[in-house]
Design an enzyme around this catalytic site. Structure first.
Site, PDB file in Angstrom:
ATOM      1  N   SER A  46     -70.439  24.716 -16.936  1.00  0.00           N
ATOM      2  CA  SER A  46     -71.002  24.692 -18.284  1.00  0.00           C
ATOM      3  C   SER A  46     -71.789  23.401 -18.505  1.00  0.00           C
ATOM      4  CB  SER A  46     -69.880  24.883 -19.308  1.00  0.00           C
ATOM      5  OG  SER A  46     -70.389  25.137 -20.592  1.00  0.00           O
ATOM      6  N   ASP A  61     -73.229  36.051 -21.115  1.00  0.00           N
ATOM      7  CA  ASP A  61     -72.727  34.716 -21.433  1.00  0.00           C
ATOM      8  C   ASP A  61     -73.336  34.262 -22.754  1.00  0.00           C
ATOM      9  OD1 ASP A  61     -72.145  32.008 -21.635  1.00  0.00           O
ATOM     10  OD2 ASP A  61     -72.506  31.594 -19.519  1.00  0.00           O
ATOM     11  N   HIS A  74     -68.367  33.566 -20.304  1.00  0.00           N
ATOM     12  CA  HIS A  74     -68.637  32.150 -20.050  1.00  0.00           C
ATOM     13  C   HIS A  74     -67.399  31.492 -19.459  1.00  0.00           C
ATOM     14  CE1 HIS A  74     -70.732  28.340 -20.599  1.00  0.00           C
ATOM     15  NE2 HIS A  74     -69.630  27.835 -21.139  1.00  0.00           N
TER      16      HIS A  74
END
Length: 374
Positions: free
Chosen positions: A189, A315, A344
């Site tokens: 991320s 996502d 995600h």
């Protein structure tokens, strides 16, 4: 009633098969080293990814995954590192000295994990990754960014998508200590944006054998727009912003000459927080300038080590239309794998919630391919 339930089950199954349980899309340059590496060492990407039948949708899978504990705990040894501005960060080590596959610590393959926005070495997905990697015989280290895990903040500097100095420090320290040990970095991320920027900056001087970017928001500009949608605001944005403000409150006095406290505290979204805090701390004129500078899609051409990016088409932090398909196919060193479903930082796989994630399967095979070529 029975017929209605049966019909509902049939319709749901048909929808599941239509939208999920498909092979991922792979974007890679034909005849490149990455193409050969994936073909030889990562066969799982030629298999269908099957998100949980009971929770296939990306947003809800993301939430559920966050609450599923890892299969086993991991024991770390913490190192406190002074940064170049006299601040501090932590490195949590899982040295794996009992490794039978790689008993020599001087040459033991090592994986460096750069976690997401407010994640630490104790975050469920990080513990699960480290557990998987140490079972393969590797050593792991995890960076704890400034201010996290009750760390004292010593200077008016935080961390952000474009701040790579602390990560670079960890890599340099590692290579000084273990110059003969191959090192691969995994960015997750927000951490994947840091890793991507580092790879583009360092090019041939990255000191890395390879890299992985998981659930990378390649364009924070578009990712921010996605998170501003009402459903994503409710499910993710408000919660993450509250966490960021809680961290800020612990060391707010250090930043009193840079930011306006009341404006930061009144932030409702990540964009608000980045506008009132992050952009100002890192010298940007606006949050838009910060987000534009953090985009790494066009920087993929600068990567010089094999880099595997793994994402999903649902996502909420990285919308599908903003993924760098063409940039990956034009690169000699990058491949992009996009699953149907996966959310995600999730990629839950199969029926069992504690089963190894699809990403971890890819990670395991990719690491084997990278380290076997060293």
């Amino acid at each position: 009633m029975i017929y209605a339930v049966g019909l509902g089950a049939v319709i749901y199954t048909a929808a599941y098969i239509h939208f999920y349980a498909k092979k991922p899309k792979v974007f890679v340059k034909e005849s490149s080293y990455m193409h050969r590496l994936l073909k030889t060492h990562v066969p799982v990407i030629r298999e269908a990814y099957t998100p949980p039948y009971w929770c296939p949708e990306g947003r809800f899978q993301t939430i559920v995954k966050n609450f599923i504990p890892p299969p086993r705990p991991v024991t770390y040894k913490r190192e406190i590192v002074q940064t170049i501005d006299n601040g501090q960060i932590y490195i949590d080590w899982a040295s794996n000295d009992e490794s039978s596959q790689y008993p020599d610590e001087e040459t033991r393959p090592t994986v460096f994990i750069v976690p997401g926005l407010t994640s630490t070495s104790q975050s469920n997905y990080v513990v699960s990754m480290v557990d998987n990697l140490t079972q393969q015989g590797y050593r792991c280290m995890v960076i704890i960014n400034r201010g996290l895990d009750d760390m004292a903040v010593l200077t008016p500097k935080a961390y952000c998508a474009t701040h790579t100095i602390d990560m670079e420090l960890v890599i340099d320290l590692f290579k000084k200590k273990y110059p003969d040990a191959p090192l691969v970095v995994i960015g997750v991320s927000l951490g994947s944006l840091m890793v991507g920027r580092y790879l583009a900056q360092k090019r041939d001087d990255s000191k890395l054998a390879g890299a992985m970017l998981w659930s990378c928001p390649f364009s924070p500009v578009e990712g921010s727009k996605s998170l501003e949608k009402w459903e994503n605001r409710v499910l993710f944005n408000y919660h993450l912003t509250r966490g960021l403000k809680n961290i800020y409150n612990k060391f707010k006095d250090l930043f009193s000459h840079i930011v306006d406290h009341e404006t930061v505290i009144q932030s409702k979204t990540i964009r608000d927080y980045d506008s009132s805090f992050t952009a100002k701390v890192f010298g940007y004129s606006s949050v838009d300038e910060y987000y534009e500078d953090a985009v790494i899609s066009e920087k993929l051409k600068l990567f010089s080590v094999p880099t595997l990016c793994v994402g999903s088409d649902d996502d909420p932090f990285s919308p599908y239309y903003a993924l760098p398909f063409k940039q990956a196919e034009d690169s000699d060193h990058v491949a992009l794998v996009v699953t149907h479903g996966g959310g995600h930082v999730s990629h839950m796989d199969g029926l069992h919630p504690y089963a190894k994630s699809y990403f971890e399967k890819i990670m395991e095979q990719f690491m084997s391919g990278i380290f076997s070529s060293e």
